[in-house]
Design a protein around this motif. Structure first.
Motif, PDB file in Angstrom:
ATOM      1  N   ARG A  65     -70.396  19.313  34.323  1.00 32.78           N
ATOM      2  CA  ARG A  65     -70.343  19.025  32.896  1.00 32.78           C
ATOM      3  C   ARG A  65     -68.939  18.799  32.383  1.00 32.78           C
ATOM      4  O   ARG A  65     -68.694  17.872  31.616  1.00 32.78           O
ATOM      5  N   ILE A  94     -69.067  19.011  22.736  1.00 35.16           N
ATOM      6  CA  ILE A  94     -69.979  18.215  23.560  1.00 35.16           C
ATOM      7  C   ILE A  94     -70.708  19.067  24.584  1.00 35.16           C
ATOM      8  O   ILE A  94     -71.829  18.739  24.985  1.00 35.16           O
ATOM      9  N   ARG A 114     -72.090  21.749  24.198  1.00 32.77           N
ATOM     10  CA  ARG A 114     -73.271  22.408  23.663  1.00 32.77           C
ATOM     11  C   ARG A 114     -74.378  21.421  23.356  1.00 32.77           C
ATOM     12  O   ARG A 114     -75.469  21.820  22.961  1.00 32.77           O
ATOM     13  N   ALA A 115     -74.074  20.122  23.490  1.00 39.80           N
ATOM     14  CA  ALA A 115     -75.086  19.135  23.113  1.00 39.80           C
ATOM     15  C   ALA A 115     -76.189  19.116  24.154  1.00 39.80           C
ATOM     16  O   ALA A 115     -75.922  19.003  25.346  1.00 39.80           O
ATOM     17  N   PRO A 116     -77.431  19.232  23.737  1.00 41.44           N
ATOM     18  CA  PRO A 116     -78.520  19.256  24.717  1.00 41.44           C
ATOM     19  C   PRO A 116     -78.739  17.935  25.434  1.00 41.44           C
ATOM     20  O   PRO A 116     -79.209  17.910  26.553  1.00 41.44           O
ATOM     21  N   ASP A 117     -78.335  16.806  24.778  1.00 35.82           N
ATOM     22  CA  ASP A 117     -78.617  15.518  25.401  1.00 35.82           C
ATOM     23  C   ASP A 117     -77.484  14.986  26.220  1.00 35.82           C
ATOM     24  O   ASP A 117     -77.635  13.935  26.831  1.00 35.82           O
ATOM     25  N   PHE A 118     -76.358  15.653  26.200  1.00 35.43           N
ATOM     26  CA  PHE A 118     -75.157  15.031  26.759  1.00 35.43           C
ATOM     27  C   PHE A 118     -75.338  14.661  28.226  1.00 35.43           C
ATOM     28  O   PHE A 118     -75.068  13.541  28.652  1.00 35.43           O
ATOM     29  N   LEU A 119     -75.826  15.627  29.020  1.00 29.41           N
ATOM     30  CA  LEU A 119     -75.954  15.348  30.448  1.00 29.41           C
ATOM     31  C   LEU A 119     -76.931  14.223  30.714  1.00 29.41           C
ATOM     32  O   LEU A 119     -76.736  13.417  31.614  1.00 29.41           O
ATOM     33  N   SER A 120     -78.017  14.175  29.926  1.00 32.52           N
ATOM     34  CA  SER A 120     -79.010  13.162  30.257  1.00 32.52           C
ATOM     35  C   SER A 120     -78.623  11.790  29.771  1.00 32.52           C
ATOM     36  O   SER A 120     -79.051  10.798  30.339  1.00 32.52           O
ATOM     37  N   THR A 121     -77.787  11.683  28.716  1.00 31.25           N
ATOM     38  CA  THR A 121     -77.420  10.340  28.280  1.00 31.25           C
ATOM     39  C   THR A 121     -76.159   9.837  28.952  1.00 31.25           C
ATOM     40  O   THR A 121     -76.023   8.642  29.181  1.00 31.25           O
ATOM     41  N   PHE A 122     -75.223  10.720  29.288  1.00 31.21           N
ATOM     42  CA  PHE A 122     -73.960  10.284  29.895  1.00 31.21           C
ATOM     43  C   PHE A 122     -74.149  10.231  31.405  1.00 31.21           C
ATOM     44  O   PHE A 122     -73.551  10.989  32.158  1.00 31.21           O
ATOM     45  N   HIS A 123     -74.992   9.299  31.830  1.00 32.19           N
ATOM     46  CA  HIS A 123     -75.435   9.322  33.220  1.00 32.19           C
ATOM     47  C   HIS A 123     -75.834   7.912  33.610  1.00 32.19           C
ATOM     48  O   HIS A 123     -76.571   7.271  32.895  1.00 32.19           O
ATOM     49  N   ILE A 124     -75.278   7.425  34.725  1.00 32.18           N
ATOM     50  CA  ILE A 124     -75.704   6.128  35.229  1.00 32.18           C
ATOM     51  C   ILE A 124     -76.312   6.372  36.596  1.00 32.18           C
ATOM     52  O   ILE A 124     -75.674   6.963  37.471  1.00 32.18           O
TER      53      ILE A 124
END
Lengths: 740, 180
Positions: free
Chosen positions: B97, B166, B168-178
């Motif tokens: 992260r 960032i 603490r954001a719940p979506d960060f890992l799933s959106t910042f991902h290719i």
């Protein structure tokens, strides 16, 4: 160890290793040369001047030592001993590590070790690659992700995970129950419970009968009733009843473990965030989905982000608008009232359908049409399809924020499906009780029939046994109603009809609609693609809930129909391909993208609840209902779990049985329960304490940031953080930690 | 710099060998005439930004130029194989992260001054909404962001502020991902 290297103009290299003591004159040296063999140049040795060993050099050049007195002599002795010791240590070090330098006797072993280590590392990497390549459907999911975004893909990831869980259940039931019975049990036709009754024989292989899982399908390893109750079977003395019971319990236990593990893995990801502190920041920095690889989806995403911002801005501006509170409250009450009505109505419909299906079961099967035969399953599936749309309609009255409305909708659909499931179970329990009553009558009948048979047997014996020997074909033996098989059949039928309903819905609702919109658009008054009906969106929550409830059915039914996990595997496999195709071909990405953002744990939480609720009836049935007297592995026992007691008596040494009997002493059990309660309390307290400590550390970090900013340290942030963190801690005051 | 290096060694194992191989193949396919087949002599080959920006994984991303600039050697968007691998390693599922947060910060820092100031935020919001929000709305959003996330009240987001927000954001890992 001191390296000294000399490089010549030629390509030969010489490596000298000298082990040198700093203060000392003693020198241990082993020097060797490693040469690149050049044929043309002469060997170095002959040209090299003889190198004098330092010991000798010193001895030659030093002046005569002075005569010593006692003290200096002792000092020299001590000195010499120290030198020798260090020399020995150095020798040992060199001999141990010679191999690493490519010299001496350790060379080959070291080289071998290095080669094996490299090969092992390569093997591990290849194995990791292999494991990554074995994960199924990765490309499909990537294609879906790039076109629809991560929320739709999360459904397919969930499906794949369920597939894994079901695969394990299937392996357990297949290898430990179905396979042994098939290989080592008595074959079809040898026992009454394994043979189709005479009355049904004519139609036993008809497709209609097989589709209903009657006839030949009923009297096979697929269902509970086929299994024999002999304690051991085959040459390996495989204990089938025990295995049946234990596998049933193990499936439940494994499912709990795996769901809990998935949930705890997700908890760490949350970071304990509060939803509204960073509303706008998260919108700005985490709303773009980097997985998107398709221009249409990107378009949609831009639009939804813009809308999201606009809504957030209007919400921010219009925070204090006081609308007519009473009207809103009344409308919400009305909506909930309608929802309640719907739930009640659907429950009653199912109950009525089950009663009707019992009546139909009494009638002659040939007089019933297709609808009557499948009425109950159809009713349940149709209710599951239409009620959510009704809920959506009622939600218009409520006027909630879309995220909250989504949660209400999910909760209501969940209540609907749960209610349906439990009404179904109640109706089933009704039928089971009926069958148990029926069994008593059949038992009475059988005693009469047996008396007749004995008379006939004696009669045939008294004649001169010229006729064929007296033989009763298993198909002619009167049977008891096997309630366990009936339960298994109900669940299997429900699963199959569910599958068909889903596929037909997708074909008609999605595919045909898409075809219609696409091809009739040319000759239609309004633009079908933008107006009504347009293409369907992929309904994530509906699909996930359907998946969860189907899994609940599997958990409930697999004890009575060991084939159910296998059927589910087939179903999930085909579902994956079919739904992937349907999604890519007929659906469009959602226009408004709302993620119940912690939805991962939300769905897993529902799964856990369903698991719990569906294993309760099974456990109840195992513990309190008497098994049928003439079918299944527990026939003849008073209760199913008695197989454990029996195994303990027969297969374990007597002292073990005594110990276990002592263990089930109520006093001990209560003590154990008390200890567990205390452990739960303690762990809860520890967790709370750790959370508090976590928050405390976070606060400290914030303070540090302020401090750093105000002091404007020129050094790198981490150093300063470290220093200030320890400065504020009492640890630093201790003398030994001065370096803090 | 230091922080990035230490985080980098952690991320070195993030991309599995299979993916590296696949991506190496990709690097070739992007520009077969530029990329030699044999890398053992470590040639100095750079794929120009135009080709990177037209990759299927990146072509619809509004931040593709910033991504290429952040991961390239000289900040001009032209990437060598090492940069290419670094980029996909950080954007993969397995990257830790804080590594992702560090690079996200660099991507959103348009003027490369190690702070996300109001101008950077405006650029980000404009790119996200393709210019459909009015100037007033954009500035309101930027104000709100600074309100929420600026811990040291200096009018701009430092790396610590950004990470604090960032992670603490719940979506960060799933959106910042290719996914590759």
């Amino acid at each position: 160890v001191e390296w000294s290297g000399e490089c010549l103009r030629s390509c030969r290299r010489e490596v000298q290793i000298k082990v040198e003591e700093k203060e000392d004159e003693t020198e241990e040296s082993s020097s060797e040369e490693e040469e690149e063999v050049e044929d043309k140049l002469p060997r170095r040795e002959s040209l090299r001047p003889k190198r004098k060993r330092t010991r000798d050099v010193i001895n030659e050049d030093d002046p005569e030592p002075e005569p010593e007195d006692e003290e200096t002599r002792k000092a020299r002795e001590k000195e010499r001993r120290r030198r020798l010791k260090r020399g020995a240590e150095a020798k040992k070090f060199v001999s141990e590590n010679e191999g690493a330098l490519g010299k001496g006797k350790g060379k080959r072993w070291f080289a071998f070790k290095m080669m094996m280590a490299k090969k092992w590392a390569k093997f591990l990497r290849d194995f990791e690659n292999f494991k990554a390549a074995c994960v199924p459907w990765e490309n499909k999911i990537k294609a879906i992700e790039s076109q629809f975004g991560s929320s739709v893909a999360s459904y397919f990831l969930f499906l794949r995970w369920m597939y894994g869980v079901n695969m394990v259940l299937f392996i357990l039931t297949f290898s430990l129950i179905m396979l042994p019975e098939y290989l080592w049990g008595l074959p079809y036709g040898s026992l009454p419970r394994k043979t189709v009754p005479r009355a049904e024989e004519a139609s036993a292989a008809n497709f209609g009968v097989l589709y209903d899982f009657n006839g030949l399908a009923q009297y096979s390893v697929l269902f509970y009733g086929y299994y024999d109750n002999k304690r051991t079977i085959g040459w390996m003395n495989f204990r089938l009843p025990l295995s049946y019971f234990l596998v049933g319990i193990m499936c439940i236990g494994y499912s709990f473990l795996v769901v809990l593990k998935a949930m705890t893995k997700n908890i760490g990801d949350d970071g304990g965030g509060d939803d509204n502190t960073f509303n706008f920041s998260w919108k700005v920095f985490t709303s773009w989905d980097y997985l998107i690889g398709n221009p249409e989806t990107a378009d949609n995403k831009f639009n939804s982000i813009t809308m999201n911002f606009k809504e957030a801005i209007t919400e921010e501006k219009a925070a204090q608008v006081e609308e007519n509170v009473h009207l809103i409250r009344f409308l919400r009450f009305l909506a909930n009232f309608f929802v309640f009505l719907t739930l009640g109505g659907s429950g009653y419909l199912i109950f009525w359908a089950v009663k009707r299906s019992q009546e139909f079961a009494q009638q002659d099967p040939d007089t019933l049409g297709w609808w009557e035969k499948n009425e109950m399953n159809m009713v349940m599936s149709l209710l599951g399809m239409f009620c959510p749309t009704l809920f959506d309609l009622f939600a218009e009255l409520e006027d909630y924020h879309p995220l909250i409305a989504l949660k209400w909708l999910l909760g209501r659909i969940f209540a609907l499906l749960l209610g349906n499931l439990y009404v179904f179970i109640l109706a089933l329990m009704d039928e089971i009780n009926n069958k148990i009553e029926e069994e008593k009558l059949v038992k009475a009948n059988i005693t009469l029939w047996e008396a007749n048979m004995i008379k006939a047997y004696n009669a045939s014996f008294s004649e001169n046994s010229t006729g064929p020997p007296f033989f009763v074909h298993p198909a002619d033996v009167p049977r008891g109603p096997c309630w366990e098989t009936m339960v298994g059949q109900e669940f299997v039928r429900l699963t199959v009809s569910d599958v068909l309903t889903t596929y037909v819905t997708i074909l008609i609702g999605d595919f045909l609609r898409a075809c219609f919109v696409r091809f009739c658009n040319y000759c239609w008054c309004w633009d079908l693609e933008y107006g009504y009906p347009s293409y369907t969106e992929f309904d994530i929550s509906g699909n996930v809930l359907a998946l969860i409830f189907n899994q609940g059915m599997i958990w409930m039914g697999s004890f009575f129909a060991p084939s159910l996990p296998g059927i589910n595997i087939l179903r999930l496999h085909t579902s994956m391909y079919f739904q992937c195709w349907a999604v890519m071909c007929c659906n469009v990405p959602e226009a408004r993208v709302f993620k119940a953002s912690r939805s991962n744990n939300f769905y897993l939480g529902m799964l856990l609840l369903i698991l719990f609720l569906s294993t309760m009836p099974v456990l109840y049935m195992i513990v309190s209902l008497p098994p049928s007297f003439d079918c299944g592995p527990f026939s003849g026992k008073n209760r199913m779990f008695e197989v454990i007691g029996e195994t303990l008596e027969h297969d374990f040494p007597s002292w073990m049985a005594k110990i276990l009997r002592q263990l089930s002493n109520p006093g001990l059990v209560i003590a154990v329960i008390l200890v567990m309660v205390l452990a739960i309390y303690y762990l809860n307290a520890t967790a709370k304490g750790q959370k508090a400590a976590n928050l405390d550390l976070k606060k400290k970090m914030k303070m540090l940031q302020l401090l750093v900013a105000s002091n404007k340290y020129p050094e790198s942030p981490e150093k300063v953080h470290f220093a200030l963190l320890f400065k504020s801690n009492a640890i630093c005051e201790r003398p030994e930690n001065k370096h803090c | 710099g230091q922080q990035a290096n230490s985080l980098h060694t952690r991320a070195a194992g993030s991309v599995s060998g299979l993916h590296i191989f696949h991506k190496e193949g990709d690097h070739e396919d992007l520009a077969p005439q530029l990329v030699p087949l044999d890398y053992t002599t470590c040639p100095d080959v750079k794929v120009p930004y135009e080709l990177i920006g037209s990759m299927p994984e990146l072509k619809d991303n509004p931040f593709r130029q910033r991504i290429a600039q952040v991961f390239s050697e000289d900040g001009d968007g032209h990437m060598t194989l090492d940069n290419f691998l670094d980029m996909f390693s950080v954007m993969s599922e397995m990257a830790p992260r804080d590594l992702k947060a560090y690079y996200a910060f660099k991507i959103y820092d348009f003027n490369n001054d190690d702070y996300i100031c109001a101008w950077d935020l405006e650029q980000t919001v404009t790119k996200l909404t393709r210019g459909e929000l009015s100037a007033e709305e954009v500035s309101l959003v930027c104000e709100k962001v600074l309100d929420e996330a600026d811990g040291d009240h200096d009018g701009r987001l430092s790396l610590e502020d950004f990470q604090n927000m960032i992670l603490r954001a719940p979506d960060f890992l799933s959106t910042f991902h290719i996914r590759i």
